[in-house]
Scaffold this active site. Structure first.
Site, PDB file in Angstrom:
ATOM      1  CB  THR A  20      -0.924   0.031   1.244  1.00 62.17           C
ATOM      2  OG1 THR A  20      -0.130   0.299   2.411  1.00 62.17           O
ATOM      3  CG2 THR A  20      -1.676  -1.279   1.432  1.00 62.17           C
ATOM      4  N   GLY A  21       0.330   2.342  -0.490  1.00 60.55           N
ATOM      5  CA  GLY A  21       1.094   3.598  -0.477  1.00 60.55           C
ATOM      6  C   GLY A  21       2.287   3.570  -1.401  1.00 60.55           C
ATOM      7  CB  ALA A  22       3.359   1.372  -4.063  1.00 59.31           C
ATOM      8  CB  SER A  24       3.521   9.190  -3.074  1.00 58.17           C
ATOM      9  OG  SER A  24       4.215  10.297  -2.562  1.00 58.17           O
ATOM     10  CE1 TYR A 186       2.172   9.640  10.675  1.00 60.89           C
ATOM     11  CE2 TYR A 186       4.020  10.354  12.030  1.00 60.89           C
ATOM     12  CZ  TYR A 186       3.536   9.688  10.930  1.00 60.89           C
ATOM     13  OH  TYR A 186       4.396   9.037  10.080  1.00 60.89           O
TER      14      TYR A 186
HETATM   15  N1  LIG Z   1       8.301  10.809   5.392  1.00 57.67           N
HETATM   16  C1  LIG Z   1       8.776  10.543   6.617  1.00 57.67           C
HETATM   17  O1  LIG Z   1       9.688  11.239   7.136  1.00 57.67           O
HETATM   18  C2  LIG Z   1       8.242   9.378   7.387  1.00 57.67           C
HETATM   19  C3  LIG Z   1       8.883   9.042   8.606  1.00 57.67           C
HETATM   20  C4  LIG Z   1       8.411   7.954   9.321  1.00 57.67           C
HETATM   21  C5  LIG Z   1       7.353   7.210   8.829  1.00 57.67           C
HETATM   22  N2  LIG Z   1       6.742   7.561   7.648  1.00 57.67           N
HETATM   23  C6  LIG Z   1       5.636   6.725   7.178  1.00 57.67           C
HETATM   24  O2  LIG Z   1       5.932   6.301   5.859  1.00 57.67           O
HETATM   25  C7  LIG Z   1       4.725   5.925   5.200  1.00 57.67           C
HETATM   26  C8  LIG Z   1       4.755   6.471   3.782  1.00 57.67           C
HETATM   27  O3  LIG Z   1       4.742   7.890   3.836  1.00 57.67           O
HETATM   28  P1  LIG Z   1       5.604   8.809   2.870  1.00 57.67           P
HETATM   29  O4  LIG Z   1       6.511   9.602   3.719  1.00 57.67           O
HETATM   30  O5  LIG Z   1       6.164   8.017   1.747  1.00 57.67           O
HETATM   31  O6  LIG Z   1       4.475   9.838   2.373  1.00 57.67           O
HETATM   32  P2  LIG Z   1       3.787  10.100   0.954  1.00 57.67           P
HETATM   33  O7  LIG Z   1       4.804  10.449  -0.057  1.00 57.67           O
HETATM   34  O8  LIG Z   1       2.718  11.098   1.246  1.00 57.67           O
HETATM   35  O9  LIG Z   1       3.127   8.695   0.587  1.00 57.67           O
HETATM   36  C9  LIG Z   1       1.996   8.231   1.272  1.00 57.67           C
HETATM   37  C10 LIG Z   1       1.356   7.117   0.480  1.00 57.67           C
HETATM   38  O10 LIG Z   1       0.178   6.683   1.200  1.00 57.67           O
HETATM   39  C11 LIG Z   1      -0.935   6.780   0.333  1.00 57.67           C
HETATM   40  N3  LIG Z   1      -2.163   7.101   1.061  1.00 57.67           N
HETATM   41  C12 LIG Z   1      -2.363   8.080   1.968  1.00 57.67           C
HETATM   42  N4  LIG Z   1      -3.640   8.091   2.370  1.00 57.67           N
HETATM   43  C13 LIG Z   1      -4.272   7.101   1.701  1.00 57.67           C
HETATM   44  C14 LIG Z   1      -5.611   6.628   1.657  1.00 57.67           C
HETATM   45  N5  LIG Z   1      -6.583   7.187   2.396  1.00 57.67           N
HETATM   46  N6  LIG Z   1      -5.896   5.586   0.862  1.00 57.67           N
HETATM   47  C15 LIG Z   1      -4.931   5.005   0.098  1.00 57.67           C
HETATM   48  N7  LIG Z   1      -3.657   5.422   0.080  1.00 57.67           N
HETATM   49  C16 LIG Z   1      -3.327   6.451   0.868  1.00 57.67           C
HETATM   50  C17 LIG Z   1      -0.588   7.896  -0.628  1.00 57.67           C
HETATM   51  O11 LIG Z   1      -1.415   7.823  -1.774  1.00 57.67           O
HETATM   52  P3  LIG Z   1      -1.585   9.089  -2.792  1.00 57.67           P
HETATM   53  O12 LIG Z   1      -0.400   9.028  -3.712  1.00 57.67           O
HETATM   54  O13 LIG Z   1      -2.874   8.798  -3.476  1.00 57.67           O
HETATM   55  O14 LIG Z   1      -1.600  10.324  -1.945  1.00 57.67           O
HETATM   56  C18 LIG Z   1       0.870   7.573  -0.895  1.00 57.67           C
HETATM   57  O15 LIG Z   1       1.007   6.525  -1.819  1.00 57.67           O
HETATM   58  C19 LIG Z   1       3.602   6.456   6.073  1.00 57.67           C
HETATM   59  O16 LIG Z   1       3.034   5.374   6.796  1.00 57.67           O
HETATM   60  C20 LIG Z   1       4.285   7.407   7.043  1.00 57.67           C
HETATM   61  O17 LIG Z   1       3.610   7.470   8.275  1.00 57.67           O
HETATM   62  C21 LIG Z   1       7.178   8.620   6.922  1.00 57.67           C
END
Ligand SMILES: NC(=O)c1ccc[n+]([C@@H]2O[C@H](COP(=O)([O-])OP(=O)(O)OC[C@H]3O[C@@H](n4cnc5c(N)ncnc54)[C@H](OP(=O)(O)O)[C@@H]3O)[C@@H](O)[C@H]2O)c1
Length: 305
Positions: A20-22, A24, A186
């Site tokens: 999931t979340g692939a 972005s 969060y």
């Molecule tokens: N970035 C950081 O510093 C960081 C640090 C620790 C943990 N994380 C964790 O890493 C994970 C990925 O985040 P990221 O940083 O890569 O952020 P991101 O670039 O915003 O990617 C988030 C992904 O989740 C999807 N998503 C969000 N809400 C959704 C929904 N309601 N239904 C289906 N898909 C959904 C997004 O889809 P869309 O493309 O459609 O928006 C996207 O593919 C998250 O669990 C976050 O908590 C991030």
């Protein structure tokens, strides 16, 4: 034939990975790398056009050697997750790795159509529901892994999840425009990812399926772009200066999916490809059990159709 002749032969090559979340950030970087390493992918996404584009790019990148299926689900909707799980079960005879990675933070409090606070729904209940719905298929696949993206920020949840404020009514009463309440919310969901992993691991003992979670570090992605306002934009712009690339952030996720080194381990939290001690509240067996029971109630699992 089971591709796993013994515990020494784990590699992601030729395996089927649901992620999931692939579309972005960390998930996108991981999906690309997993495909390069020979995995076949099932991308679970809410935006069909974006997901199809990612699938086409990955297939082109691997010269068509990789299968990339797209399954649609809004992680904020339990009905949508149930439909995606049914679609996966109909299409995929095996699921070797499930990666629960989609996640977000919401500066303003919102409820989903299921009546659940949005951060909790997307970051915790969605992985819980998708995993439980796919669990039998994971078990049938022989050795399989469930990997969930947690975060170092789980430490900001303090003493633990506020089980008496599940819909975060109190938390979001922090002064307006303050990131305090939403940030703690969060953090609670990321703590929930770790507790979920440890309880899942206990429940999976002896099945051949294992559960793992990890902290990707601070990563420059589209995270927080759903929230508007100059203060959010400023915060993210400054944080990006100290962030690692999505590829670096995806390293531990890819490693957990591909490495032989964690065979025999179950329920751990990893940082930079090393088993790490999370916060004290994240190690509470009692909280993990309580969270599981609450999550079952909140997802009405198993659901009578
Ligand atoms: N970035 C950081 O510093 C960081 C640090 C620790 C943990 N994380 C964790 O890493 C994970 C990925 O985040 P990221 O940083 O890569 O952020 P991101 O670039 O915003 O990617 C988030 C992904 O989740 C999807 N998503 C969000 N809400 C959704 C929904 N309601 N239904 C289906 N898909 C959904 C997004 O889809 P869309 O493309 O459609 O928006 C996207 O593919 C998250 O669990 C976050 O908590 C991030």
């Amino acid at each position: 034939m089971n591709t796993f002749m013994n515990n020494k032969s784990w590699t992601v090559q030729g395996k089927y990975v649901v992620i999931t979340g692939a579309t972005s950030g960390i998930g996108l970087a991981a999906a690309r790398e997993l495909a390069i390493r020979g995995a076949n992918l099932g991308i679970v996404a809410r935006d069909e056009a974006k997901a199809n584009e990612v699938a086409a790019q990955i297939k082109a990148m691997t010269g068509g050697r990789t299968t990339v299926d797209v399954f649609l689900a809004d992680m904020a909707s339990q009905q949508s997750i149930r439909q995606a799980a049914a679609d996966i079960l109909a299409v995929c005879p095996r699921v070797d790795v499930l990666i629960n990675n989609a996640g977000a933070m919401f500066v303003s409090r919102k409820l989903t159509d299921d009546g659940v606070e949005m951060t909790w729904a997307v970051n915790h209940l969605a992985p819980f529901l998708l995993t439980t719905l796919l669990l039998d298929r994971l078990k049938e696949s022989g050795h399989a892994r469930v990997i969930t993206t947690a975060s170092h920020s789980h430490k900001m949840a303090g003493k633990g999840i506020h089980f008496d404020d599940l819909h975060a009514e109190r938390l979001y009463r922090f002064p307006q425009k303050s990131l305090g309440g939403p940030t703690i919310r969060y953090a609670e969901t990321k703590l929930a990812n770790i507790l979920f992993t440890s309880e899942l691991a206990r429940r999976l003992q002896g099945t051949g399926v294992t559960a793992h979670c990890f902290d990707p570090g601070l990563v420059a992605t589209n995270f927080n772009s759903n929230n508007k306002g100059w203060s959010v934009r400023m915060t993210m712009a400054v944080m990006k200066l100290f962030s690692r690339s999505p590829e670096k952030g995806a390293e531990t996720m890819v490693w957990l999916a591909d490495t032989e080194e964690i065979s025999g381990q179950n329920g751990g939290y990893y940082t930079d490809m090393k088993l790490t001690k999370p916060s004290v509240p994240a190690e509470s067996i009692e909280a993990a059990k309580r969270l599981w029971e609450i999550s079952e109630e909140q997802t009405r699992f198993p659901k009578a159709d």
